[in-house]
Motif scaffolding. Structure first.
Motif, PDB file in Angstrom:
ATOM      1  N   SER A  96      31.010  51.461   5.795  1.00  0.00           N
ATOM      2  CA  SER A  96      29.794  50.745   6.551  1.00  0.00           C
ATOM      3  C   SER A  96      28.645  51.006   5.883  1.00  0.00           C
ATOM      4  O   SER A  96      27.713  50.166   5.846  1.00  0.00           O
ATOM      5  CB  SER A  96      29.813  50.728   7.977  1.00  0.00           C
ATOM      6  OG  SER A  96      29.925  51.861   8.466  1.00  0.00           O
ATOM      7  N   TYR A 150      33.777  40.590  -0.798  1.00  0.00           N
ATOM      8  CA  TYR A 150      35.057  40.720  -1.600  1.00  0.00           C
ATOM      9  C   TYR A 150      35.280  42.117  -1.892  1.00  0.00           C
ATOM     10  O   TYR A 150      36.553  42.573  -2.522  1.00  0.00           O
ATOM     11  CB  TYR A 150      34.985  39.854  -2.679  1.00  0.00           C
ATOM     12  CG  TYR A 150      34.889  38.328  -2.293  1.00  0.00           C
ATOM     13  CD1 TYR A 150      35.889  37.652  -1.682  1.00  0.00           C
ATOM     14  CD2 TYR A 150      33.482  37.592  -2.645  1.00  0.00           C
ATOM     15  CE1 TYR A 150      35.473  36.366  -1.150  1.00  0.00           C
ATOM     16  CE2 TYR A 150      33.432  36.393  -2.305  1.00  0.00           C
ATOM     17  CZ  TYR A 150      34.360  35.868  -1.331  1.00  0.00           C
ATOM     18  OH  TYR A 150      34.275  34.440  -1.132  1.00  0.00           O
ATOM     19  N   THR A 151      34.559  43.134  -1.691  1.00  0.00           N
ATOM     20  CA  THR A 151      34.718  44.558  -2.017  1.00  0.00           C
ATOM     21  C   THR A 151      35.481  44.930  -0.616  1.00  0.00           C
ATOM     22  O   THR A 151      34.795  45.062   0.550  1.00  0.00           O
ATOM     23  CB  THR A 151      33.419  45.165  -2.128  1.00  0.00           C
ATOM     24  OG1 THR A 151      32.881  44.545  -3.477  1.00  0.00           O
ATOM     25  CG2 THR A 151      33.854  46.654  -2.394  1.00  0.00           C
ATOM     26  N   THR A 152      36.410  45.625  -0.620  1.00  0.00           N
ATOM     27  CA  THR A 152      37.141  46.070   0.365  1.00  0.00           C
ATOM     28  C   THR A 152      37.161  47.647   0.499  1.00  0.00           C
ATOM     29  O   THR A 152      37.140  48.187  -0.617  1.00  0.00           O
ATOM     30  CB  THR A 152      38.500  45.794   0.309  1.00  0.00           C
ATOM     31  OG1 THR A 152      39.467  46.143  -0.718  1.00  0.00           O
ATOM     32  CG2 THR A 152      38.787  44.297   0.610  1.00  0.00           C
ATOM     33  N   GLU A 153      37.549  48.257   1.730  1.00  0.00           N
ATOM     34  CA  GLU A 153      37.411  49.790   1.848  1.00  0.00           C
ATOM     35  C   GLU A 153      38.411  50.289   0.934  1.00  0.00           C
ATOM     36  O   GLU A 153      39.677  49.979   0.899  1.00  0.00           O
ATOM     37  CB  GLU A 153      37.598  49.977   3.312  1.00  0.00           C
ATOM     38  CG  GLU A 153      37.422  51.418   3.485  1.00  0.00           C
ATOM     39  CD  GLU A 153      37.215  51.724   5.180  1.00  0.00           C
ATOM     40  OE1 GLU A 153      36.993  52.910   5.499  1.00  0.00           O
ATOM     41  OE2 GLU A 153      37.295  50.926   5.745  1.00  0.00           O
ATOM     42  N   GLU A 155      38.171  50.668  -2.337  1.00  0.00           N
ATOM     43  CA  GLU A 155      37.984  50.342  -3.704  1.00  0.00           C
ATOM     44  C   GLU A 155      36.719  51.192  -4.226  1.00  0.00           C
ATOM     45  O   GLU A 155      35.842  51.738  -3.350  1.00  0.00           O
ATOM     46  CB  GLU A 155      37.512  48.843  -4.150  1.00  0.00           C
ATOM     47  CG  GLU A 155      38.478  47.763  -3.716  1.00  0.00           C
ATOM     48  CD  GLU A 155      38.027  46.578  -4.125  1.00  0.00           C
ATOM     49  OE1 GLU A 155      37.163  46.277  -4.737  1.00  0.00           O
ATOM     50  OE2 GLU A 155      38.427  45.559  -3.251  1.00  0.00           O
ATOM     51  N   SER A 161      29.332  45.749  -7.741  1.00  0.00           N
ATOM     52  CA  SER A 161      29.860  45.286  -6.398  1.00  0.00           C
ATOM     53  C   SER A 161      28.872  44.857  -5.622  1.00  0.00           C
ATOM     54  O   SER A 161      29.222  44.418  -4.451  1.00  0.00           O
ATOM     55  CB  SER A 161      30.630  46.641  -5.840  1.00  0.00           C
ATOM     56  OG  SER A 161      31.250  47.215  -6.526  1.00  0.00           O
TER      57      SER A 161
END
Length: 334
Positions: A96, A150-153, A155, A161
């Motif tokens: 976060s 669209y970036t996920t944890e 990655e 990004s």
């Protein structure tokens, strides 16, 4: 190249007209409207539309509140747009914490140079639905980067990004979303927008005679046909159907001499969804409504918002013989 601010002082000569009693002026013949021509707003401030970019305004949730933001990543492609020191922290801090960063002077200058925006420029925010124009000096805006949704944890996060651009509002309530509905943004040294000339289209059903006159010959099944007016123009729209709904939407524009001045076919490509044309109970808050009118100085009327697209950005269509289109930069990462 940066855009330099030009300040022009315009001196208008006073013209004194005298006339004698009962003296009459000759009546001029009205201008002839030729086929494929429509009215435009002539102005002393016509805008140079070479390398002309307009943007949408995004709202982003952060810490349970909302920021508003304009991404310029569609025109700014620096592979090191975000501070390297910040990116190196991604293994040490919660995911976060990587969602937002304010750019320092070094990265701000890179963004301005790369997007051809000057500190002396102005951000023009025009809400064509409410007819409200807001002006903010660029040097008063923060340059920021927000992590793409669209970036996920888990990655690997790099500069690509992030959506990079300018923050407008910081940590406001959730209702800020409505503030920028039907709004466009432009960075420059002159306002390109014509105020109070846009109209939400309210469609009414048209008769079969219109269908036979302007839309005959299709192999697709005929759906609804609608009409609306704007100044001296009449718009007709015909939906053409396949098994799973509208496949094509044809638009024809007629002037007051019953001459066809414009026609265009919108096609249901992959990821495209046509908006309904029927009236809703409350047209004033119809987010999927179509709009038309004179939006830009020295340009033909526009029409847009017939469909939503999962891929790419919305297009504004000019009602001219070249069927000119202008993309609204939206940083769509689908």
């Amino acid at each position: 190249m940066k855009i330099n601010t030009a300040i022009a002082l315009l001196f208008l000569p006073l013209v004194i007209i005298s006339c004698k009693k009962d003296e009459k002026k000759p009546v001029e013949n009205p201008p002839t409207i030729t086929k494929d021509s429509v009215q435009t707003v002539k102005t002393e401030e016509e805008i140079d539309f070479k390398n002309f970019n307009i943007f949408n305004i995004s709202t982003i949730q952060r810490n349970e509140l909302m920021d508003s933001f304009i991404s310029v990543s569609d025109i700014y492609h620096d592979k090191q747009a975000v501070p390297i020191e910040f990116l190196k922290k991604q293994k040490e801090v919660p995911f976060s914490n990587m969602g937002h960063v304010e750019l320092d002077n070094q990265y701000r200058k890179k963004l301005l140079n790369g997007s051809h925006i000057a500190e002396s420029d102005t951000l023009y925010l025009y809400n064509y639905g409410a007819n409200k124009l807001q002006k903010i000096p660029v040097n008063k805006l923060k340059t920021v980067a927000y992590l793409s949704p669209y970036t996920t944890e888990g990655e690997e996060i790099d500069s690509d990004s992030y959506m990079v651009g300018f923050q407008i509002d910081n940590q406001k309530s959730m209702d800020i979303f409505d503030k920028y509905t039907n709004s466009l943004a432009y960075f420059g040294n002159r306002n390109p927008f014509v105020e109070n000339k846009m109209k939400m289209i309210k469609w009414e059903k048209a008769g079969n005679d219109v269908q036979k006159k302007y839309f005959s010959g299709s192999k697709l099944k005929y759906g609804g046909i609608y009409q609306s007016k704007y100044d001296n123009l009449t718009y007709y729209v015909q939906d053409l159907l396949e098994e799973y709904g509208t496949q094509e939407r044809k638009l024809v524009v007629i002037n007051e001499h019953n001459e066809k001045v414009f026609e265009k076919t919108f096609i249901n490509d992959d990821g495209v969804e046509f908006y309904p044309l029927e009236k809703t109970e409350n047209d004033d808050v119809n987010y999927s409504a179509q709009w038309t009118g004179i939006l830009f100085k020295g340009k033909a009327p526009v029409v847009f918002n017939f469909s939503s697209a999962s891929f790419g950005c919305p297009m504004i269509t000019f009602i001219d013989k070249d069927k000119t289109e202008l993309e609204i930069k939206c940083d769509n990462r689908h």
